[in-house]
Structure formats: structure tokens, C-alpha cells
Design an enzyme around this catalytic site. Sequence first.
Site, short mmCIF file in Angstrom:
data_model
loop_
_atom_site.label_atom_id
_atom_site.label_comp_id
_atom_site.label_asym_id
_atom_site.label_seq_id
_atom_site.Cartn_x
_atom_site.Cartn_y
_atom_site.Cartn_z
N GLY A 161 40.12 -19.18 -20.23
CA GLY A 161 41.34 -18.61 -20.78
C GLY A 161 42.55 -18.77 -19.89
O GLY A 161 42.69 -19.75 -19.14
N CYS A 162 43.43 -17.77 -19.94
CA CYS A 162 44.72 -17.87 -19.27
C CYS A 162 44.63 -17.81 -17.75
O CYS A 162 45.56 -18.23 -17.06
CB CYS A 162 45.65 -16.76 -19.77
SG CYS A 162 46.13 -16.94 -21.50
N ASN A 163 43.55 -17.28 -17.22
CA ASN A 163 43.46 -17.20 -15.76
C ASN A 163 43.06 -18.52 -15.13
O ASN A 163 43.08 -18.67 -13.90
CB ASN A 163 42.48 -16.10 -15.34
CG ASN A 163 41.03 -16.53 -15.34
OD1 ASN A 163 40.65 -17.48 -16.03
ND2 ASN A 163 40.21 -15.85 -14.59
#
Length: 362
Positions: free
Chosen positions: A167-169
Site C-alpha cells: 500500500g501507501c507505506n
Amino acid sequence: MSPTATVQLTDDTAKRFEGHAKLLAIGTATPTNWVDQATYPDFYFRITNSEHLLEHKEKFRRICNKSKIRKRHLVLTKELLKKNPNLCTYNDASLNTRQDILVSEVPKLGKEAAMKAIKEWGRPISEITHLVFCTTSGVDMPGADFQLTKLLGLNSSVKRLMMYQQGCNAGAAMLRLVKDLAENNKGARVLVVCSEITINIFRGPSLEQDDNLLAQCLFGDGSAAMIVGKDPRPGLETPLFELVSSAQTIVPNTDSHLKLHLREMGLTFHCSRAVPSVLAENVEDCLVKAFEPYGISDWNSIFWVFHPGGNAIVDRVEERLGLGPERLRASRDVLSEYGNLTSACVLFILDEMRKKSKKDEQ
């Protein structure tokens, strides 16, 4: 919560940090198809046969207007959606359809960014020793890393690592990982590719699940690649950034705030309203741990490559830290022009930062 990576621009007049990994090239790519955020609600409710949901459509229009996103690039087209109508309803079993598209398209989009990075690097492709591929779009074996190895014609001995579902991390996490790889493998030249296509998240509206509307408004498709290595060869390689240190922090009791689950209907999305506040309240502790060893405590004195998970997150962090409007300008610009690109977003912002730096030097 997302990891942080401290990055310093290479400057021949500044103090050198011998032995640190250097970012040697960056490439980005997006699908040619794009949507105008202002008119997207009309398209979305029409293509999903949901135009009768007038109140829901107006709610979605308000969400899009507040997003500060101008446009997004998407692999999804009207023709593709009409050919695969099971993508357009909220709860249809459509994972097979989504997987078939993603397994084919994710490596191809990654190749476009990788070729641009390799061209800028200027060295033979045979000198790439490691490949790290990251995507939240689809899962398959052999993975996208294997497919990209074939598409690029990399050596069969290249050391590969595939990262799914981060995801975004993932953007900052990739910087941390590639720093370790480059610094602990003599002569390594690591190709990193983040390729994201949001077909897994696209679906029609649900009257019970408001988070779904946010997902339909926020995410865009794109890929980014970088070449990283230690001790660049003078005259042959030009370092763009120096990766000085990295850190990662988990904020306790926050695992319920942001969740994505792979289901028969694709990847479901849940985002708590508390996410912007939680990030803003905890970001300074992360900054202190990262920058204290270097005597830095003025957050306006450094440049920022901040993952813009959404406009509200950017606003809250800027306000909490008292940042000037230019500190997060690159993050806002990337969000406006591409939407949230998940793992690729941070690399797009790095590319924006180096372009801005080059322009300022002129």
C-alpha cells in the site's frame, strides 16, 4: 503508519557522507488514458449504471471537489468496463477478471518507468545486479519481478525481490530497503520499480459503504523506477540524492484506521476519519528520531518528500508542524496531477523535487 526515509540532495560543496547509497536515476510512467476529476462523477455513475442514485452522486461530486485532484491517469477505459461489466457493480465476484488484467498490465507499466530510469542512468542494462518490484495491484507467481526481468532482458542471475500488498507505506519502505541492499552488496546497482493499477479497487457505489466513494475519488495509476548504488563512478554516473538514514515507526492502536482486504469483489478499502489527525499528531516524534542525530530541528529548513495520502492529511501535517506553503508543494502538485499513486507516489515526488531543484539552479 507509514515509514519515513531521510533523503539529502547531493551537493559537491556540502559535506560528503562516504559510503551512503546514492539515487542515480529516476523514471516515471502513466497510462495514456486520463480522467478529469471535475467530470468524473458523471462518468462513474453512468458507467456503473447508478445514475438513479442522485444523492449519492452529489455526495461523490463533493468528495471529488474537495480532493484537490485535477486529473488521474487510469488503465480503466469505458471500453474495458463495458467489456467486463462485473467490474462495475459493488459486490460482484470479479477477482478473476481483475487478476487477468493486472497480471498482464502491471509489469508492462513498470517496464515503461524502468526504461526511462535506465536511459537516464546511462549504463548498460547488464550492470543491474538487483531488482526489487513493488505493487499492491494483483498477486501472481511467477511474480511481476520475474515478468519484468524478461521484458527488460535482465541477466538471469539478477537478484530479485517481490513485494506485494504494501500500500501507501511502500514508497518510503522501498527507499529504506534499497539503501540496505546498495550499502551491503559491493558494486550493487539496484533497480527499484513500483507499479500500481487501481482496477482492484474500482467498483460501483454502495449505499452502505461510504469509504468506497473515497477510494473511487482518490487513487490513480502510475509506475516509478529508480537506480540506486553506492560509490558512483565519476564521469559515468551522476547522483541525484543521497540516502543518509531511514527509520520506521508503528503508532500503537492504529491498525483499525486504514485497512484493505482482498476479497472476491477485489480489494476493499476502509479509511477512518481519524487518519489525518493521527498522522499529524505523531509525525513530529518520527521527525525528531530521524533528524536529531544530524542536529536538525527546524522542519522548514529541510525539503519534504511527503506521501500525500489525501488532501486532508497534507493540510493537517502542514498545520501541525507550522510548515511554509512551499515545503509540501511537490507533494500537492503530484496529488493534483496524478492522484494517490500508492507505492509509486513518493518516487514521483522525488522526481518532481529534482526537476524543481534543477530549475532553481538555472
